[in-house]
Design an enzyme around this catalytic site. Structure first.
Site, PDB file in Angstrom:
ATOM      1  N   ARG A 103       3.035   5.483  -3.439  1.00 37.90           N
ATOM      2  CA  ARG A 103       3.233   6.289  -2.238  1.00 37.90           C
ATOM      3  C   ARG A 103       4.720   6.545  -2.054  1.00 37.90           C
ATOM      4  NH1 ARG A 103       7.206   3.797   0.974  1.00 37.90           N
ATOM      5  NH2 ARG A 103       6.465   1.857   1.909  1.00 37.90           N
ATOM      6  N   GLU A 202       4.013   5.847  10.154  1.00 34.47           N
ATOM      7  CA  GLU A 202       5.382   5.329  10.345  1.00 34.47           C
ATOM      8  C   GLU A 202       6.426   6.415  10.022  1.00 34.47           C
ATOM      9  OE1 GLU A 202       6.159   1.565   8.486  1.00 34.47           O
ATOM     10  OE2 GLU A 202       8.291   1.999   8.325  1.00 34.47           O
ATOM     11  N   ARG A 206       3.024  10.107   4.475  1.00 33.55           N
ATOM     12  CA  ARG A 206       3.001   9.166   3.352  1.00 33.55           C
ATOM     13  C   ARG A 206       2.133   9.880   2.312  1.00 33.55           C
ATOM     14  NH1 ARG A 206       4.546   3.675   4.679  1.00 33.55           N
ATOM     15  NH2 ARG A 206       6.492   4.023   5.816  1.00 33.55           N
ATOM     16  N   CYS A 248      12.234   3.682   8.948  1.00 35.63           N
ATOM     17  CA  CYS A 248      12.748   2.334   8.721  1.00 35.63           C
ATOM     18  C   CYS A 248      13.730   2.372   7.551  1.00 35.63           C
ATOM     19  CB  CYS A 248      11.601   1.383   8.398  1.00 35.63           C
ATOM     20  SG  CYS A 248      12.159  -0.269   7.975  1.00 35.63           S
ATOM     21  N   THR A 250      14.309   0.408   5.337  1.00 36.76           N
ATOM     22  CA  THR A 250      13.829  -0.218   4.093  1.00 36.76           C
ATOM     23  C   THR A 250      13.187   0.803   3.157  1.00 36.76           C
ATOM     24  OG1 THR A 250      11.648  -0.680   5.057  1.00 36.76           O
ATOM     25  CG2 THR A 250      13.341  -2.402   5.267  1.00 36.76           C
ATOM     26  N   ARG A 257       6.887   3.267  -3.083  1.00 37.78           N
ATOM     27  CA  ARG A 257       6.328   1.937  -3.355  1.00 37.78           C
ATOM     28  C   ARG A 257       5.159   2.143  -4.307  1.00 37.78           C
ATOM     29  NH1 ARG A 257       3.189  -2.667  -1.927  1.00 37.78           N
ATOM     30  NH2 ARG A 257       1.616  -1.634  -0.639  1.00 37.78           N
ATOM     31  N   ARG A 285       2.467  -8.549  -1.546  1.00 40.82           N
ATOM     32  CA  ARG A 285       1.765  -8.361  -0.261  1.00 40.82           C
ATOM     33  C   ARG A 285       0.322  -8.797  -0.442  1.00 40.82           C
ATOM     34  NH1 ARG A 285       4.005  -2.553   2.326  1.00 40.82           N
ATOM     35  NH2 ARG A 285       6.215  -3.065   2.124  1.00 40.82           N
ATOM     36  N   GLU A 290       1.075  -4.685   4.206  1.00 38.98           N
ATOM     37  CA  GLU A 290       2.145  -5.494   4.786  1.00 38.98           C
ATOM     38  C   GLU A 290       1.582  -6.508   5.782  1.00 38.98           C
ATOM     39  OE1 GLU A 290       5.002  -3.079   6.823  1.00 38.98           O
ATOM     40  OE2 GLU A 290       6.626  -4.381   6.249  1.00 38.98           O
TER      41      GLU A 290
HETATM   42  P1  ADP Z   1       2.507   1.298   2.439  1.00 32.29           P
HETATM   43  O1  ADP Z   1       1.730   2.567   2.602  1.00 32.29           O
HETATM   44  O2  ADP Z   1       3.853   1.337   3.040  1.00 32.29           O
HETATM   45  O3  ADP Z   1       2.520   0.846   1.028  1.00 32.29           O
HETATM   46  P2  ADP Z   1       0.890  -1.019   3.132  1.00 32.29           P
HETATM   47  O4  ADP Z   1       1.517  -1.974   2.203  1.00 32.29           O
HETATM   48  O5  ADP Z   1       0.518  -1.467   4.500  1.00 32.29           O
HETATM   49  O6  ADP Z   1       1.724   0.280   3.365  1.00 32.29           O
HETATM   50  O7  ADP Z   1      -0.481  -0.507   2.397  1.00 32.29           O
HETATM   51  C1  ADP Z   1      -1.226   0.497   3.044  1.00 32.29           C
HETATM   52  C2  ADP Z   1      -2.651   0.465   2.534  1.00 32.29           C
HETATM   53  O8  ADP Z   1      -2.627   0.748   1.111  1.00 32.29           O
HETATM   54  C3  ADP Z   1      -3.310  -0.899   2.682  1.00 32.29           C
HETATM   55  O9  ADP Z   1      -4.654  -0.679   3.063  1.00 32.29           O
HETATM   56  C4  ADP Z   1      -3.307  -1.453   1.293  1.00 32.29           C
HETATM   57  O10 ADP Z   1      -4.445  -2.247   1.066  1.00 32.29           O
HETATM   58  C5  ADP Z   1      -3.417  -0.210   0.442  1.00 32.29           C
HETATM   59  N1  ADP Z   1      -2.876  -0.420  -0.900  1.00 32.29           N
HETATM   60  C6  ADP Z   1      -1.591  -0.676  -1.219  1.00 32.29           C
HETATM   61  N2  ADP Z   1      -1.484  -0.805  -2.561  1.00 32.29           N
HETATM   62  C7  ADP Z   1      -2.731  -0.606  -3.080  1.00 32.29           C
HETATM   63  C8  ADP Z   1      -3.281  -0.605  -4.401  1.00 32.29           C
HETATM   64  N3  ADP Z   1      -2.515  -0.808  -5.479  1.00 32.29           N
HETATM   65  N4  ADP Z   1      -4.600  -0.362  -4.537  1.00 32.29           N
HETATM   66  C9  ADP Z   1      -5.375  -0.124  -3.469  1.00 32.29           C
HETATM   67  N5  ADP Z   1      -4.925  -0.114  -2.194  1.00 32.29           N
HETATM   68  C10 ADP Z   1      -3.615  -0.352  -2.013  1.00 32.29           C
HETATM   69  N1  DAR Z   2       8.908  -5.473  10.442  1.00 28.76           N
HETATM   70  C1  DAR Z   2      10.100  -4.647  10.498  1.00 28.76           C
HETATM   71  C2  DAR Z   2      10.124  -3.611   9.362  1.00 28.76           C
HETATM   72  C3  DAR Z   2      10.126  -4.182   7.982  1.00 28.76           C
HETATM   73  C4  DAR Z   2       9.795  -3.174   6.897  1.00 28.76           C
HETATM   74  N2  DAR Z   2       8.396  -2.703   7.011  1.00 28.76           N
HETATM   75  C5  DAR Z   2       8.108  -1.449   7.375  1.00 28.76           C
HETATM   76  N3  DAR Z   2       9.004  -0.542   7.559  1.00 28.76           N
HETATM   77  N4  DAR Z   2       6.812  -1.130   7.533  1.00 28.76           N
HETATM   78  C6  DAR Z   2      11.309  -5.588  10.410  1.00 28.76           C
HETATM   79  O1  DAR Z   2      12.390  -5.181  10.857  1.00 28.76           O
HETATM   80  O2  DAR Z   2      11.131  -6.678   9.889  1.00 28.76           O
END
Ligand code: ADP
Ligand code: DAR
Length: 332
Positions: A103, A202, A206, A248, A250, A257, A285, A290
């Site tokens: 993503r 966020e 995305r 954010c 980060t 990611r 994670r 997260e």
């Molecule tokens: P981000 O979109 O910033 O990566 P999260 O880590 O919260 O946010 O993940 C968002 C959603 O994507 C969660 O439901 C997570 O289970 C799913 N996800 C992340 N990586 C994978 C993956 N490799 N395969 C399937 N689902 C994933």
């Molecule tokens: N929990 C916030 C953000 C950390 C990074 N995660 C994001 N952006 N979803 C912190 O300041 O720890």
């Protein structure tokens, strides 16, 4: 220690107290999440691109430490084809890697980011991006599903299946990202759910490519092409120094990611598992993203660095880290 707290000295607070970004954010708005959640790692969010300029005296040291990206560094490049990087599927039998997802976070240029956007501007952004998404063709053609019109049951099913986002956590809530929930939020996806776009979570967007198994190269190329088609229609907020700009800090730079859900039942039990992944420049994670937990020995492993490297290098880091983790899991 929370980085916003670490770098917001009394002198700096005095200097920034009168500052206001174009979106109207003042210092209190930027640091509200950290103020209300003392366990934050970062504690600061940007309400627009201008926040990274007007509050650079606070954001720059935070970015320098979090990303190991000194304030005289510049993010370079943009998403390119993998070309010379050959990354055959690490798990062709799908014995270990359950799924692969990449993503990128994107905000639309000239529109306040989710922490600051008004209710009307969020609805206008949803309408604007819908015109783009509903115009996608071929393998990127799909349908949009607004959260305001989605049953709780469907939301639960899509979230549990890892496709849809949840309402922002307390950090995002304090940052203002959940205001007017669920209005203006939604998800676009193709019929096979391999190309998806989250709207007004966020960040404004995305943009996600994902599939079962370990075909990282395939997932990357799908994302690159889909992203290009969207970017032909809307400009993304970015700066020469920080790359793509996110709410954010980060998620700056590539804002990418790349992750796998991978079975590591033995490695995952090791006390030094987190340290080992960190040494491989990987983040760990749980299976629901997260702040979630691992289940049945399945972990979400992804590239840690987003800023100061290219998208191809993000993939290279994940791939070579996974090779080592898979070898260690096999050899015990
Ligand atoms: P981000 O979109 O910033 O990566 P999260 O880590 O919260 O946010 O993940 C968002 C959603 O994507 C969660 O439901 C997570 O289970 C799913 N996800 C992340 N990586 C994978 C993956 N490799 N395969 C399937 N689902 C994933
Ligand atoms: N929990 C916030 C953000 C950390 C990074 N995660 C994001 N952006 N979803 C912190 O300041 O720890």
């Amino acid at each position: 220690m929370m980085l916003a707290e670490k770098y917001l000295t009394e002198n700096l607070r005095k200097t920034l107290n009168g500052v206001q970004a174009e979106c109207g954010f003042k210092l209190a708005d930027v640091i509200r999440s950290g103020h209300e959640n003392p366990d934050s790692n970062i504690g600061a969010y940007a309400g627009d691109a201008d926040c990274y300029v007007k509050f650079s005296a606070l954001f720059d040291p935070i970015i320098a430490e979090y990303h190991s990206f000194p304030s005289d560094s510049e993010h370079r490049g943009d998403i390119q084809p993998l070309d010379s990087l050959t990354i055959p599927n690490l798990d062709p039998d799908n014995a270990q890697i359950l799924s692969t997802r990449i993503r990128v976070a994107r905000n639309i240029e000239g529109v306040d980011f989710p922490p600051a956007i008004t209710a009307n501007a969020r609805l206008e952004l949803e309408r604007r991006i819908l015109r783009v998404l509903n115009n996608l063709k071929g393998e990127f053609a799909g349908s949009y599903h607004s959260l305001a019109n989605m049953t709780e049951e469907t939301q639960k099913q899509l979230t549990q299946s890892h496709f849809l986002f949840k309402k922002g956590d307390r950090f995002l809530d304090s940052a203002g990202v959940n205001r007017d929930w669920p209005n203006g939020r939604g998800i676009f996806y193709t019929s096979d759910k391999t190309f998806l776009v989250w709207v007004n979570e966020e960040d404004h967007l995305r943009i996600i490519s994902m599939q079962q198994g370990g075909g990282l190269a395939n997932v990357y190329e799908r994302l690159r092409q889909g992203l290009e088609k969207i970017n032909e229609q809307v400009p993304f907020a970015r700066s020469h120094r920080l790359g793509y700009l996110s709410s954010c800090p980060t998620n700056l730079g590539t804002a990418m990611r790349a992750s796998v859900h991978i079975k590591l039942p033995r490695l995952g039990q090791r006390r030094d598992f987190g340290k080992l992944c960190n040494q491989l420049q990987l983040s760990v994670r749980g299976i629901h993203g997260e702040h979630s937990k691992s289940e049945n020995g399945i972990w979400d492993i992804s590239n840690k660095q987003r800023l100061g490297i290219t998208e191809v290098e993000c993939i290279e880091i994940l791939y070579s880290g996974l090779e080592k983790l898979i070898r260690l899991e096999e050899n015990g």
